[in-house]
Design an enzyme around this catalytic site. Structure first.
Site, PDB file in Angstrom:
ATOM      1  N   ARG A  90      39.547  41.547  28.984  1.00 38.60           N
ATOM      2  CA  ARG A  90      39.029  41.453  30.341  1.00 38.60           C
ATOM      3  C   ARG A  90      37.930  40.656  30.478  1.00 38.60           C
ATOM      4  NH1 ARG A  90      37.465  46.340  33.178  1.00 38.60           N
ATOM      5  NH2 ARG A  90      38.953  45.890  35.045  1.00 38.60           N
TER       6      ARG A  90
ATOM      7  N   LYS B 193      38.102  45.988  27.154  1.00 41.46           N
ATOM      8  CA  LYS B 193      37.080  45.548  27.934  1.00 41.46           C
ATOM      9  C   LYS B 193      35.616  45.764  27.126  1.00 41.46           C
ATOM     10  CE  LYS B 193      34.073  47.727  31.872  1.00 41.46           C
ATOM     11  NZ  LYS B 193      34.194  48.918  32.814  1.00 41.46           N
TER      12      LYS B 193
ATOM     13  N   TRP C  97      23.038  46.289  40.242  1.00 37.41           N
ATOM     14  CA  TRP C  97      24.504  46.183  40.304  1.00 37.41           C
ATOM     15  C   TRP C  97      25.108  44.818  40.978  1.00 37.41           C
ATOM     16  CZ3 TRP C  97      27.197  48.833  37.367  1.00 37.41           C
ATOM     17  CH2 TRP C  97      26.793  50.109  36.769  1.00 37.41           C
TER      18      TRP C  97
ATOM     19  N   GLU D   9      40.526  51.607  44.869  1.00 40.01           N
ATOM     20  CA  GLU D   9      38.863  51.805  44.771  1.00 40.01           C
ATOM     21  C   GLU D   9      38.361  50.742  45.594  1.00 40.01           C
ATOM     22  OE1 GLU D   9      35.350  50.818  41.491  1.00 40.01           O
ATOM     23  OE2 GLU D   9      37.329  50.480  41.015  1.00 40.01           O
TER      24      GLU D   9
ATOM     25  N   ASN E  36      37.482  51.928  29.845  1.00 33.48           N
ATOM     26  CA  ASN E  36      36.574  52.593  29.348  1.00 33.48           C
ATOM     27  C   ASN E  36      37.240  53.627  28.222  1.00 33.48           C
ATOM     28  OD1 ASN E  36      34.763  51.240  31.180  1.00 33.48           O
ATOM     29  ND2 ASN E  36      35.207  52.475  32.605  1.00 33.48           N
TER      30      ASN E  36
ATOM     31  N   GLU F 295      39.054  46.156  56.988  1.00 32.17           N
ATOM     32  CA  GLU F 295      37.983  45.187  56.702  1.00 32.17           C
ATOM     33  C   GLU F 295      37.187  45.221  57.963  1.00 32.17           C
ATOM     34  OE1 GLU F 295      37.601  40.301  55.806  1.00 32.17           O
ATOM     35  OE2 GLU F 295      39.208  41.209  56.621  1.00 32.17           O
TER      36      GLU F 295
ATOM     37  N   GLU G 126      29.392  46.776  31.963  1.00 35.29           N
ATOM     38  CA  GLU G 126      29.124  48.091  32.474  1.00 35.29           C
ATOM     39  C   GLU G 126      28.968  49.170  31.203  1.00 35.29           C
ATOM     40  OE1 GLU G 126      31.399  48.148  36.494  1.00 35.29           O
ATOM     41  OE2 GLU G 126      32.578  48.612  34.881  1.00 35.29           O
TER      42      GLU G 126
ATOM     43  N   ASP H 189      34.513  42.842  42.511  1.00 34.15           N
ATOM     44  CA  ASP H 189      35.021  44.016  42.007  1.00 34.15           C
ATOM     45  C   ASP H 189      36.010  44.642  43.196  1.00 34.15           C
ATOM     46  OD1 ASP H 189      35.682  46.055  40.645  1.00 34.15           O
ATOM     47  OD2 ASP H 189      34.097  46.957  40.400  1.00 34.15           O
TER      48      ASP H 189
END
Length: 842
Positions: A329, A292, A554, A404, A215, A523, A296, A376
Site C-alpha cells: 500500500r 501496510k 492528521w 468510510e 492493520n 457531497e 498510521e 483517504d
C-alpha cells in the site's frame, strides 16, 4: 411490453426477501416472457471434477435457468450433435472436437454466443468460462433473449477485494455485523457464508480476496489458522477466487520471537521464507500478501532506515517461487510530525514523496496499491498523482465499497460516479494521453504486466451483506468497473436493479434517479468545492464535526479562519502538491482561474467572498446553498421510495424506507452543523437568511419539562440553538411538553411532525409522543441495532437523528407532549420538534 408483463407479475410479488441472494436471485420471469426464451435442453460442461469452475458453472446454469425460466436442464460432460449450452475452456472445447474462430482471449476472458440455437460459453481459462456462465444468466434474468456473439477480456489482471476483518470477529469500518471469516482469533470452521460470498464475487469477476485487515494481527500465521486458511481457499477455489492475507511487518518479533523485524536481517528473511512456504503448503495457489507498512502507527522497514522497496521486496522474494504477488500500500504518511502552522506541510504530498524515487527499486511481483486520491476516501479528491510517477512499477488503484467517510452505508451514496471522476482523469504524462482507467491501469501506457484494482469491502454476517440493500449496487458495480473502466454508472445500476428488484419500470427509474443523485447530494450536504468530507476526523468519520479537521496532525486540514478557507497547494506559494502532476495538469491546478470549482478549495486558499468560475457565487454562499440543496434532495428520497409500496417485497421495502428516512433526517443535521459553523467562522451571513433561522422548530430547551436539564453538545453546532435537554438521571421518566403557538405561524392543517433527538450506544431510551393526549407513536433509541454505523457514546453529530410522523393534523393551541424513559447511557436527549408544512425541509 416485456416491462408491462413484468410489472403485472411483480404487483403480486413473492414473499419478503432478506437480501442474501443479492443480484443472484434468479427470480422467475412472467410466463409470457418465459415463452420468448428458446434455449437448448442440455448443459454440457467440459470438466467433470466437482471442484472445477467449469463444473460449478454447469450447476449454476442449471439452478439459474430453473429459477428464471422454470426449466430443468440435464447436465452432462459429453458433447453431442444436438444443440446445447456448452461451457469449457478453449483447449477443452477444441479437444472435444469443437471449432471456434473467436477474437484472441486474454487471461480470464471469455466468448459468449447464443446464435443458431446453441449457446457457447468458452473461457480462456476455467475462471473465464465461469464468468461467461454468469454473464449468460444475467441476460436471462433480465429477460434479454437477443442473439449475441462476442468476446470480452478484463481491463486488468488484478481484480481483488480487501476485507478489513479482524481476528476477533469485528470488522474495521464494519457496518453489517461481524466477520464471516473470523471469530475469537481463529478462522471460522463453517464455510457456508464464505462459499456464498465467493459465488457473489465470481459473478462480478473478482478473482482475488485478502481476508483480513491491513492493520494485521500476526495470529493469522498460527498453525491452526494456516490449516483453516486452506479450507477457505478450498471453498473459494471452485468459484475462481484466490485467497491472500494481510501481514503485520513486525510479526517476526511480536509473533516469531526474534529480536528484530529488520528486512535485511538474515534471521528475519529466513523466518518469512519459512512462514511463506508453510502457507503455500496449505494454499498452493495463494494469491499473495497485502502489506501496510509505516503508516498510521503500523511497523515497517523505515524503522530500520530501510526503504519501502526493501520491505516489499523481502516479501516478494518469499512468494516469487510460488507465483505469488505482493500488494504494497502507498498509504504511507507521517501522522505525528505534520504541523498545520507550517504552510508547506501537506499530507497529500506523502505518497509521491515516499515512492517516486523508488520506481525502479521494486521486484517485478510487487504491485503498489494506490488510493484513488491522495488523502483517504474523501467525497471529492483529485486523482492521485502517484500513478504518473510509477512508470516501471506495477500499480493498482484502491477504491472503496465500505463507505468510510461516505455515510457508512446508512446514507445512500452510489459510488461509481465518484470513481468515474478518477478513472476518466487524464494525467497527460509526457504530454500524451494517460487516462487512469483506460491507459494506466490497463498497463498499456507504461507497458506493465501487472496492474489492476482493489476495493475495500466490509461484508458481514448481516443478511444484506453490507447492511443496506441499496449499498449492494456499489459492490456489484465495482466488479463491472474493474473488468471495464469505461462502464457507464447508470447502465450498471439499471442492470443491478433488474437483477435485484425486478423489471418494474417505476422501481427501475426510482432507484436509478435516487442513486445517481445520491453522491452529488451527499457531497453537497457534507463538504464541497474540494474541502473534503467535513466529518469527525479524530473520531468515527461519520457525522459532522468540521473543526476536527484542523488543529491536529492528521493533515486533513481546511485552514478555515475569518479570512478564508482551503489548502494552498500551489507551487509558487503553497505546499507544492500541484507540482506533483505532469506539467499540463500542474499548470491547470496552479491557478484558481483554471482549477475546476469542484476542486477549488483542495488546491487554493481563498477568501470567503471569492467568486466561483461557474456560478459567480461567493464560496460561502455556495456552501450555504449547496448544503440546503443536498438536504432537500435527501429529504425527497423517502417519499419517492414510498411510491413503490406494493412493488417491492415488504421486508426489503421497509428496511430501505427506514434507512432513507434516517438519511433525510441526518442530512439536515449535516446541513445545519456545517452552515452554522462556517457562518460563525466567516462572519458572512446567508443572503437568503436561512442559516440559524428555524421558524418551524420548537426548541426542547424552551419546552416545559419535568425530569430534564438543559445541556450542550460536542461539537456545539450539532444541536439546534446550541442547546438540548437530557434527563437528570438515567432511570427516571421525564416529560417535555409544548403548546403550538397561537397566531399565523402554524395555521391548522396537515404537518410532518419531526422530533430531533440523540441515539447513543449502550442504552435504549424509550419515547412516546402525544397530541392533545392521544398517542401518535412510540420509538426506542436502538439505531445501534438497526443501522450499524460506527457507534458513539456522546451527544454529537453521529448520534443526532430524527423521527418523523407524517400528515399529522395540528393547529394553534394543540398540546404536544413527549414522554421518555432513559435507559443505560442514553438519557433520552431531545433537541427540538419541528412542525413542517408540505414542501418545507427543516
Amino acid at each position: 411490453m416485456r416491462g408491462l408483463l413484468l410489472l403485472l407479475a411483480t404487483l403480486g410479488h413473492a414473499a419478503a426477501e432478506d437480501g442474501l441472494n443479492a443480484w443472484l436471485r434468479y427470480a422467475p420471469l412472467p410466463n409470457d416472457v418465459r415463452d420468448q426464451a428458446h434455449i437448448p435442453s442440455t448443459i454440457v460442461t467440459l470438466n467433470s471434477t466437482e471442484t472445477s469452475p467449469i463444473y460449478v458453472a454447469g450447476q449454476e446454469l442449471q439452478k439459474g435457468i430453473e429459477g428464471i425460466l422454470g426449466q430443468t436442464l440435464d447436465v452432462t460432460h459429453e458433447t453431442s450433435e444436438s444443440p446445447s449450452i456448452i461451457v469449457g475452456t478453449i483447449d477443452a472445447f477444441t479437444a472435444a472436437g469443437g471449432e471456434l474462430a473467436v477474437p484472441e482471449l486474454e487471461e480470464d476472458g471469455f466468448w459468449l454466443s447464443t446464435k443458431d440455437g446453441a449457446v457457447e460459453i468458452i473461457g480462456q481459462n476455467e475462471r473465464g468460462a465461469l464468468y461467461g456462465a454468469f454473464e449468460y444468466l444475467s441476460m436471462l434474468a433480465q429477460g434479454n433473449f437477443t442473439e449475441v456473439a462476442y468476446a470480452t477480456n478484463p481491463s486488468a489482471p488484478i481484480r481483488w477485494i480487501n476485507q478489513w476483518d479482524n481476528m476477533d470477529g469485528t470488522i474495521e469500518r464494519g457496518y453489517a455485523g461481524l466477520s464471516i471469516f473470523f471469530k475469537d482469533n481463529l478462522i471460522v470452521s463453517n464455510m457456508t457464508r464464505i462459499s456464498e460470498y465467493a459465488r457473489l464475487l465470481a459473478s462480478i469477476r473478482v478473482n482475488g480476496i485478502v481476508i483480513n485487515n491491513v492493520n494485521a494481527n500476526p495470529v493469522i500465521l498460527s498453525d491452526e489458522n494456516m490449516v483453516r486458511l486452506g479450507k477457505i481457499a478450498d471453498t473459494m477455489r471452485p468459484w475462481g477466487v484466490k485467497v491472500g492475507i494481510s501481514l503485520n511487518f513486525a510479526s517476526p518479533q511480536t509473533f516469531g520471537g526474534l529480536s528484530t523485524f529488520d528486512p535485511f536481517d538474515e534471521r528475519v528473511i529466513a523466518w518469512w521464507t519459512d512462514i511463506t512456504d508453510k502457507l503455500y503448503e496449505h494454499v498452493p495457489d495463494m494469491a499473495g500478501y497485502l502489506v501496510k507498512a509505516n503508516s498510521e502507527g503500523q511497523p515497517g522497514p523505515l524503522t530500520y532506515n530501510r526503504t519501502l522497496s526493501d520491505g516489499a521486496n523481502m516479501f516478494a522474494k518469499a512468494v516469487k517461487p510460488h507465483g505469488g504477488i505482493v500488494m504494497f500500500r502507498a498509504f504511507v504518511y507521517d501522522s505525528v510530525n505534520l504541523n498545520e502552522n507550517n504552510w508547506k506541510d501537506d499530507r497529500a504530498n506523502a505518497a509521491v514523496d515516499f515512492f517516486r524515487d523508488l520506481d525502479d527499486k521494486f521486484d517485478d511481483n510487487v504491485v503498489v496499491q494506490i488510493k484513488y486520491g491522495p488523502i483517504d476516501f474523501q467525497v471529492r479528491e483529485p486523482a492521485s498523482p502517484l500513478f504518473a510517477h510509477l512508470r516501471q512499477t506495477a500499480s493498482a488503484i484502491e477504491l472503496q465499497v465500505a463507505q468510510e467517510y461516505l455515510g457508512q452505508q446508512c446514507h445512500l451514496v452510489y459510488l461509481p460516479p465518484l470513481w468515474k471522476t478518477i478513472l476518466d482523469f487524464d494525467l497527460r504524462v509526457d504530454g500524451e494521453p494517460s487516462v487512469i482507467g483506460t491507459d494506466v491501469l490497463t498497463g498499456k501506457r507504461f507497458n506493465k504486466r501487472l496492474s489492476g484494482y482493489a476495493a475495500v469491502v466490509n461484508v458481514g454476517l448481516n443478511a444484506t451483506w453490507l447492511g443496506s440493500h441499496l449499498a449492494m449496487s456499489n459492490l456489484y458495480a465495482y466488479g463491472r468497473v474493474a473488468w471495464d473502466p469505461t462502464s457507464d454508472p447508470e447502465a450498471m445500476l439499471r442492470d443491478w436493479t433488474r437483477l435485484t428488484f425486478g423489471d418494474d419500470p417505476d422501481v427501475l427509474d426510482t432507484i436509478a434517479s435516487m442513486s445517481m443523485e445520491s453522491w452529488p447530494a451527499y457531497e453537497n450536504y457534507t463538504g464541497n468545492l474540494g474541502v473534503q468530507t467535513l466529518t469527525d476526523i479524530t473520531g468515527p468519520h461519520y457525522g459532522p464535526n468540521p473543526q476536527s479537521m484542523d488543529n491536529n496532525p492528521w493533515g486533513q486540514w481546511t485552514r478555515a479562519d475569518a479570512n478564508g478557507i482551503g489548502m494552498d497547494r500551489t507551487v509558487w506559494n503553497g505546499t507544492g502538491y500541484a507540482g506533483q502532476y505532469p506539467p499540463e495538469v500542474a499548470a491547470a491546478f496552479e491557478s484558481p482561474d483554471t482549477t475546476p470549482d469542484e476542486l477549488l478549495l483542495w488546491f487554493h486558499h481563498v477568501p470567503w467572498t471569492h467568486a466561483l468560475r461557474g456560478s459567480g457565487q461567493s464560496v460561502i454562499q455556495h456552501f450555504y446553498d449547496a448544503h440546503y440543496a443536498g438536504a432537500e434532495t435527501a429529504a425527497a428520497f423517502p417519499r419517492r421510495w414510498e411510491a413503490l409500496r406494493g412493488r417491492v417485497d415488504d421486508r426489503r421495502f421497509e428496511e430501505t424506507l427506514f434507512r432513507l428516512e434516517y438519511q433525510a433526517g441526518h442530512a439536515i443535521v449535516w446541513r445545519d452543523a456545517i452552515c452554522d459553523f462556517y457562518a460563525n467562522v466567516s462572519g458572512v451571513p446567508d443572503e437568503r437568511r436561512r442559516v440559524g433561522a428555524h421558524p418551524f422548530r420548537i426548541e426542547a430547551e424552551h419546552m416545559q419539562t419535568t425530569g430534564y436539564r438543559v445541556t450542550g453538545t460536542t461539537p456545539w453546532e450539532v444541536s439546534s440553538g446550541q442547546r438540548i435537554v437530557q434527563t437528570v438521571g438515567n432511570s427516571t421518566a421525564a416529560v417535555a411538553e409544548t403548546r403550538v403557538p397561537e397566531g399565523e405561524a402554524f395555521p391548522r392543517g396537515q404537518y410532518d411532525l419531526a422530533v430531533a433527538y440523540y441515539d447513543l450506544y449502550e442504552g435504549k431510551a424509550s419515547y412516546e409522543i402525544f397530541l392533545n393526549g392521544e398517542s401518535l407513536g412510540k420509538w426506542v433509541g436502538d439505531l445501534e441495532d438497526r443501522l450499524g454505523y460506527t457507534l458513539t457514546r456522546g451527544m454529537d453529530g453521529h448520534s443526532a437523528t430524527r423521527v418523523t410522523f407524517r400528515g399529522v393534523e395540528v393547529g394553534p393551541g394543540d398540546v404536544i407532549r413527549i414522554e421518555t424513559l432513559p435507559q443505560g447511557r442514553e438519557t433520552a436527549p431531545l433537541d427540538y420538534i419541528a412542525l413542517l408544512p408540505p414542501g418545507v425541509v427543516d
